[in-house]
Design a protein around this motif. Sequence first.
Motif: not given
Length: 571
Positions: A544-552
């Motif tokens: 979930a962290y990875a997905d959030a970071y890649l969106r940002v």
Amino acid sequence: RAHGAQAAQMSRPIFEAYANAVGHRDTEAQSESQSTDVSASPRPPNWLSSVKVHLVHDNVTRELSLEDYVLGVMRAEGTMETEPEALKALAISIRTFALKNVGRHAKDGYDFCSTTHCQRFVNANPTVREGAGTLADARVSAAVRATEGQVLLDPHGQLIDSYFGASCGGETASIAALWGTAPVQYLQSARDEFCESGPHAHWTDQISRADLLRALQADSRTDVGHRLDQIIVTKHDDSGRAEFITLEGEQQKIVRGWDFKLIVGRTLGWNILKSSRFEVSRNGWSFVFRGSGFGHGLGLCQEGAHVMAARGANYQRILEKYFPGTRVGTETGTRGHGDAASLGSINKWKSDVLISQFPASRSISVSPLPRVSASRFVRASRFITISSEHFRVTYPADIDRRDANQVLTILETARADYLRRAGNASSPPVLDIRLNESTGDFTGRTGQPWWAAAATKGNKIELQPVAILKRRGVLNTTLKHELAHVIIDLISHDRAPRWLEEGFAIYLAGEGAMYSDTRRGTLIDEELERRLEHPRSQSDMRAAYADAYLRVKEMIRNGGEASIWKKLAGS
């Protein structure tokens, strides 16, 4: 060499890790099932596993859970109450006071005594099953269970001083005027129309001059010699309480009204002068006191709460009345067993996964917990606090001072950098940083899983032991990540979506390299928010962290970093 409760506390993160490893599929299925039930409310973690209570009458000390302690105080203070909502309000006040004042008798080897010096406490009868005694037993037990884990928090998310008393007499007291302490916003004087018809709304005590003289001679603050000529209330506070009293005799003494009430009560009995809200006059060889209220009058008025509940007010409304500006929440940020829908927005811990340089497919081993002493609580003498201009760091005394100084240096540097990049935003308040002594202490204080590196709530940042963070090479980035949470919350007024906050914190802390080889997932915003709020496992949280970071990261690539700050300000 520890008590069973201590062993259980230290064992808990180990069992949780084991259960996660062997029961992952069952946990996943259960989580999917619960995600469709919007009424499900998680059980609040017991962030304080036990308290030590000294039973003064028996001269013994007992160790028991926080909720059992609350129940014991309820037995002493709430058995005459018949309204369930008033009992719930009382239970929350008692629990909040306990958490705020834990370690009150640390120098004596326990947390609380069983007298009014702390909170009156009645031990359970071990031969009676809980809730199976009188109707009053069942009522107080039900109130404690219904509010389990719920506390009162101020606007900054901190525990309040939740005093309560039998009767305020129609006007609650101001703590500043009553005890001469610093003013507290939620403990100001206010009219209580609900208490005005209570049994202690009016009282009269006539005390002989000889008895009063004997009581006053027992304390140097009021000892006027061998005769007592006059008692004059020289100043009433805004609530009508005697703030200062002049005593005339062989000597003249000036004493605070509350101290006068206590000094007389110690000698003549606590039912004499039930409060400091009185007028006094001379009548021959006696003094006549006409007053109202029973007790100090601070905070929750039990007689007023009873009337409010009888008229249909719920416990949240009662607590709003007597502690204005506060809210019901939980210390760990989860909802309790009461009316969850009415609790409003709750300030939650934001925790961060301890992943450092390890690949996603590799599990992280946890270093053995440091040996702890036989005492359940970490006493103040074992911790040291140092400060810089904007931070306070509290750390165990056996940690190298240079490590604490390094924490301050990292935070001050990151703070200046973040505020510059945010366009010189308003400065955050002074932040309290705690370096926990063990992983068990960290999980116990925050309710977060063992694999979280840190947790932030309001102006408090809790960290895993600094040795673990340094050994895994994440001390610098963890501190920057947690500080980023504070700055982001400040800019967005704590309204930013979790995925945006977490992704941007990773970016600001320089942790993006850990996710550079990860493909962005296909989760919709609502699903990503849920995964970040309630991760099912360490790997789930990392994904979930990875997905959030890649969106940002994609947003920054398209519009620059300034676009994120602008989006946060408009959240």
